[in-house]
Design a protein around this motif. Structure first.
Motif, PDB file in Angstrom:
ATOM      1  N   ASP A 263     119.065 -96.290  97.743  1.00 30.77           N
ATOM      2  CA  ASP A 263     118.452 -97.304  98.588  1.00 30.77           C
ATOM      3  C   ASP A 263     119.382 -97.664  99.740  1.00 30.77           C
ATOM      4  O   ASP A 263     120.396 -98.337  99.543  1.00 30.77           O
ATOM      5  CB  ASP A 263     118.164 -98.554  97.740  1.00 30.77           C
ATOM      6  N   GLY A 264     119.013 -97.214 100.939  1.00 30.68           N
ATOM      7  CA  GLY A 264     119.840 -97.473 102.116  1.00 30.68           C
ATOM      8  C   GLY A 264     119.789 -98.915 102.577  1.00 30.68           C
ATOM      9  O   GLY A 264     120.565 -99.323 103.435  1.00 30.68           O
ATOM     10  N   ARG A 265     118.881 -99.714 102.006  1.00 25.86           N
ATOM     11  CA  ARG A 265     118.749-101.115 102.425  1.00 25.86           C
ATOM     12  C   ARG A 265     119.747-102.026 101.714  1.00 25.86           C
ATOM     13  O   ARG A 265     119.899-103.173 102.069  1.00 25.86           O
ATOM     14  CB  ARG A 265     117.326-101.616 102.143  1.00 25.86           C
ATOM     15  N   VAL A 266     120.395-101.499 100.675  1.00 27.97           N
ATOM     16  CA  VAL A 266     121.360-102.304  99.935  1.00 27.97           C
ATOM     17  C   VAL A 266     122.732-102.172 100.590  1.00 27.97           C
ATOM     18  O   VAL A 266     123.232-101.063 100.746  1.00 27.97           O
ATOM     19  CB  VAL A 266     121.439-101.839  98.455  1.00 27.97           C
ATOM     20  N   PRO A 267     123.330-103.292 100.994  1.00 29.23           N
ATOM     21  CA  PRO A 267     124.632-103.207 101.664  1.00 29.23           C
ATOM     22  C   PRO A 267     125.668-102.469 100.810  1.00 29.23           C
ATOM     23  O   PRO A 267     125.752-102.673  99.602  1.00 29.23           O
ATOM     24  CB  PRO A 267     125.035-104.678 101.845  1.00 29.23           C
ATOM     25  N   HIS A 268     126.435-101.601 101.459  1.00 26.99           N
ATOM     26  CA  HIS A 268     127.545-100.857 100.836  1.00 26.99           C
ATOM     27  C   HIS A 268     127.143-100.019  99.622  1.00 26.99           C
ATOM     28  O   HIS A 268     127.975 -99.759  98.749  1.00 26.99           O
ATOM     29  CB  HIS A 268     128.691-101.816 100.475  1.00 26.99           C
ATOM     30  N   SER A 269     125.872 -99.587  99.577  1.00 28.76           N
ATOM     31  CA  SER A 269     125.446 -98.775  98.425  1.00 28.76           C
ATOM     32  C   SER A 269     126.249 -97.476  98.309  1.00 28.76           C
ATOM     33  O   SER A 269     126.469 -96.978  97.214  1.00 28.76           O
ATOM     34  CB  SER A 269     123.944 -98.488  98.486  1.00 28.76           C
ATOM     35  N   ILE A 270     126.730 -96.940  99.437  1.00 31.06           N
ATOM     36  CA  ILE A 270     127.521 -95.696  99.373  1.00 31.06           C
ATOM     37  C   ILE A 270     128.834 -95.941  98.632  1.00 31.06           C
ATOM     38  O   ILE A 270     129.251 -95.145  97.797  1.00 31.06           O
ATOM     39  CB  ILE A 270     127.833 -95.129 100.790  1.00 31.06           C
ATOM     40  N   LEU A 271     129.476 -97.074  98.921  1.00 31.78           N
ATOM     41  CA  LEU A 271     130.747 -97.384  98.250  1.00 31.78           C
ATOM     42  C   LEU A 271     130.527 -97.607  96.759  1.00 31.78           C
ATOM     43  O   LEU A 271     131.310 -97.166  95.932  1.00 31.78           O
ATOM     44  CB  LEU A 271     131.417 -98.622  98.863  1.00 31.78           C
ATOM     45  N   VAL A 272     129.425 -98.290  96.425  1.00 34.76           N
ATOM     46  CA  VAL A 272     129.114 -98.535  95.010  1.00 34.76           C
ATOM     47  C   VAL A 272     128.941 -97.192  94.303  1.00 34.76           C
ATOM     48  O   VAL A 272     129.431 -96.980  93.193  1.00 34.76           O
ATOM     49  CB  VAL A 272     127.832 -99.393  94.864  1.00 34.76           C
ATOM     50  N   GLU A 273     128.267 -96.255  94.959  1.00 34.42           N
ATOM     51  CA  GLU A 273     128.000 -94.948  94.360  1.00 34.42           C
ATOM     52  C   GLU A 273     129.285 -94.148  94.151  1.00 34.42           C
ATOM     53  O   GLU A 273     129.493 -93.551  93.105  1.00 34.42           O
ATOM     54  CB  GLU A 273     127.023 -94.155  95.258  1.00 34.42           C
ATOM     55  N   ILE A 274     130.143 -94.131  95.156  1.00 36.34           N
ATOM     56  CA  ILE A 274     131.318 -93.247  95.104  1.00 36.34           C
ATOM     57  C   ILE A 274     132.508 -93.887  94.389  1.00 36.34           C
ATOM     58  O   ILE A 274     133.232 -93.221  93.670  1.00 36.34           O
ATOM     59  CB  ILE A 274     131.737 -92.836  96.548  1.00 36.34           C
ATOM     60  N   LEU A 275     132.707 -95.187  94.577  1.00 38.70           N
ATOM     61  CA  LEU A 275     133.971 -95.787  94.120  1.00 38.70           C
ATOM     62  C   LEU A 275     133.861 -96.691  92.882  1.00 38.70           C
ATOM     63  O   LEU A 275     134.812 -97.383  92.545  1.00 38.70           O
ATOM     64  CB  LEU A 275     134.628 -96.580  95.268  1.00 38.70           C
ATOM     65  N   THR A 276     132.691 -96.705  92.229  1.00 40.67           N
ATOM     66  CA  THR A 276     132.588 -97.499  90.995  1.00 40.67           C
ATOM     67  C   THR A 276     131.869 -96.666  89.932  1.00 40.67           C
ATOM     68  O   THR A 276     131.329 -95.603  90.234  1.00 40.67           O
ATOM     69  CB  THR A 276     131.759 -98.801  91.201  1.00 40.67           C
ATOM     70  N   ASN A 277     131.865 -97.181  88.691  1.00 37.52           N
ATOM     71  CA  ASN A 277     131.137 -96.436  87.651  1.00 37.52           C
ATOM     72  C   ASN A 277     129.696 -96.916  87.555  1.00 37.52           C
ATOM     73  O   ASN A 277     128.953 -96.496  86.697  1.00 37.52           O
ATOM     74  CB  ASN A 277     131.847 -96.565  86.295  1.00 37.52           C
ATOM     75  N   GLU A 278     129.316 -97.845  88.448  1.00 40.26           N
ATOM     76  CA  GLU A 278     127.945 -98.361  88.464  1.00 40.26           C
ATOM     77  C   GLU A 278     126.967 -97.281  88.902  1.00 40.26           C
ATOM     78  O   GLU A 278     125.973 -97.026  88.266  1.00 40.26           O
ATOM     79  CB  GLU A 278     127.839 -99.519  89.474  1.00 40.26           C
ATOM     80  N   GLY A 279     127.290 -96.661  90.053  1.00 41.20           N
ATOM     81  CA  GLY A 279     126.335 -95.742  90.651  1.00 41.20           C
ATOM     82  C   GLY A 279     125.201 -96.528  91.286  1.00 41.20           C
ATOM     83  O   GLY A 279     124.998 -97.700  90.979  1.00 41.20           O
ATOM     84  N   ALA A 280     124.487 -95.895  92.190  1.00 43.28           N
ATOM     85  CA  ALA A 280     123.362 -96.557  92.855  1.00 43.28           C
ATOM     86  C   ALA A 280     122.235 -95.541  92.939  1.00 43.28           C
ATOM     87  O   ALA A 280     122.477 -94.372  93.182  1.00 43.28           O
ATOM     88  CB  ALA A 280     123.794 -96.995  94.262  1.00 43.28           C
ATOM     89  N   GLY A 281     121.025 -95.979  92.718  1.00 51.17           N
ATOM     90  CA  GLY A 281     119.893 -95.063  92.878  1.00 51.17           C
ATOM     91  C   GLY A 281     119.743 -94.081  91.725  1.00 51.17           C
ATOM     92  O   GLY A 281     120.156 -94.334  90.590  1.00 51.17           O
ATOM     93  N   THR A 282     119.138 -92.929  92.022  1.00 54.70           N
ATOM     94  CA  THR A 282     118.841 -91.893  91.017  1.00 54.70           C
ATOM     95  C   THR A 282     119.700 -90.672  91.262  1.00 54.70           C
ATOM     96  O   THR A 282     119.753 -90.173  92.388  1.00 54.70           O
ATOM     97  CB  THR A 282     117.354 -91.470  91.113  1.00 54.70           C
ATOM     98  N   MET A 283     120.358 -90.181  90.213  1.00 52.15           N
ATOM     99  CA  MET A 283     121.161 -88.974  90.350  1.00 52.15           C
ATOM    100  C   MET A 283     120.388 -87.775  89.811  1.00 52.15           C
ATOM    101  O   MET A 283     119.858 -87.818  88.699  1.00 52.15           O
ATOM    102  CB  MET A 283     122.480 -89.129  89.585  1.00 52.15           C
ATOM    103  N   VAL A 284     120.290 -86.712  90.611  1.00 52.01           N
ATOM    104  CA  VAL A 284     119.632 -85.488  90.172  1.00 52.01           C
ATOM    105  C   VAL A 284     120.726 -84.465  89.866  1.00 52.01           C
ATOM    106  O   VAL A 284     121.602 -84.220  90.702  1.00 52.01           O
ATOM    107  CB  VAL A 284     118.698 -84.928  91.264  1.00 52.01           C
TER     108      VAL A 284
END
Length: 290
Positions: A263-284
């Motif tokens: 979701d590109g509308r969520v602020p800093h979603s790229i950082l959440v995806e790459i730098l935390t164990n949370e992840g963002a969105g759906t991983m294929v």
């Protein structure tokens, strides 16, 4: 943002990111950028900030962008009406010139400029530069809408080697000197595949892949290629998500390790995806038995 966060908490956050920084250092991550995150100026600045930051900690970022709304806006300025067939823009010679001007000129250079203001070293190229994206006409009725025939990845490797962030506008070319409008998601998938990227991040205007479109809590956080094919049959993946997921599967087949629909509308979603164990969105991911 909470400005009362103490320096100790800041340091704590940074040390937690260390294993992820180590994992991605020197690896290639391709980001496909478009949609809402590109129209909203505030979000655009945040996305560019994230990309500059990831580049500065040693991750090789390639930014692939679209710009459909800007093309439509420029067409209406010159009195041309946008026509679509099955979601694809009918592109005559004049429309192609406008698309090239808007994507490779205005949109591309604005992103490069913005990355520069955030401390990133970026160079903008189009699929025509170094014959990066070779294409042919997909269908006479659509005009200059291109189907990718070949990706020549050297220009991107050269830029990454010198520490630049390549910013790629998806205009393709052929050996006769024609240029073609290429679907941004498809181009990102092929480029990420040719680079054997660690990750392809597809920024969209939805939370990711939802089991129930009307329920934002039904996010599917990870899915294999075979499971995705099942969801097509069940009708869970439908409408505009079909070509998106097709591109994710294509990227996995081409050799990308993991693809994220985010979701590109969520602020800093790229950082959440790459730098935390949370992840963002759906991983294929690929199927283990492939």
């Amino acid at each position: 943002m909470d400005h009362n966060i103490s320096n100790l908490e800041r340091a704590e956050v940074l040390t937690q990111a260390l294993p992820y920084i180590k994992r991605y250092n020197g690896k290639i991550v391709v980001v496909k950028y478009g949609g809402n995150a590109m129209i909203n100026e505030q979000l655009k600045k945040q996305v560019m900030e994230d990309i500059a930051l990831l580049s500065l900690i040693g991750i090789k970022i390639v930014l692939v962008h679209g710009g459909g709304p800007e093309i439509s806006e420029m067409m209406s300025k010159v009195g041309k009406k946008a026509e679509f067939v099955n979601g694809l823009r009918v592109t005559d010679k004049e429309t192609m010139d406008i698309a090239q001007m808007v994507l490779a000129g205005k949109v591309n250079k604005n992103l490069v400029n913005l990355l520069g203001t955030k401390g990133g070293k970026a160079i903008g190229i189009s699929g025509m530069d170094g014959h990066l994206i070779e294409a042919k006409m997909k269908n006479e009725a659509l005009g200059y809408v291109g189907e990718i025939t070949k990706v020549n990845i050297e220009p991107i490797h050269d830029l990454l080697e010198k520490g630049y962030i390549p910013v790629v506008s998806t205009i393709g070319c052929d050996n006769e000197g024609n240029s073609y409008n290429i679907n941004g998601d498809t181009a990102a998938a092929y480029i990420a595949g040719a680079l054997q990227a660690e990750r392809l991040i597809m920024m969209t205007d939805i939370a990711g892949l939802l089991r129930d479109v009307n329920d934002p809590n039904s996010l599917i956080s990870e899915i294999t290629v075979n499971e995705a094919k099942e969801l097509y049959k069940e009708g869970v993946i439908s409408g505009g998500m079909i070509p998106k997921v097709d591109c994710c599967i294509e990227a996995i087949y081409e050799g990308v390790k993991k693809v994220i629909i985010m979701d590109g509308r969520v602020p800093h979603s790229i950082l959440v995806e790459i730098l935390t164990n949370e992840g963002a969105g759906t991983m294929v991911v690929g199927d283990t038995n492939d």
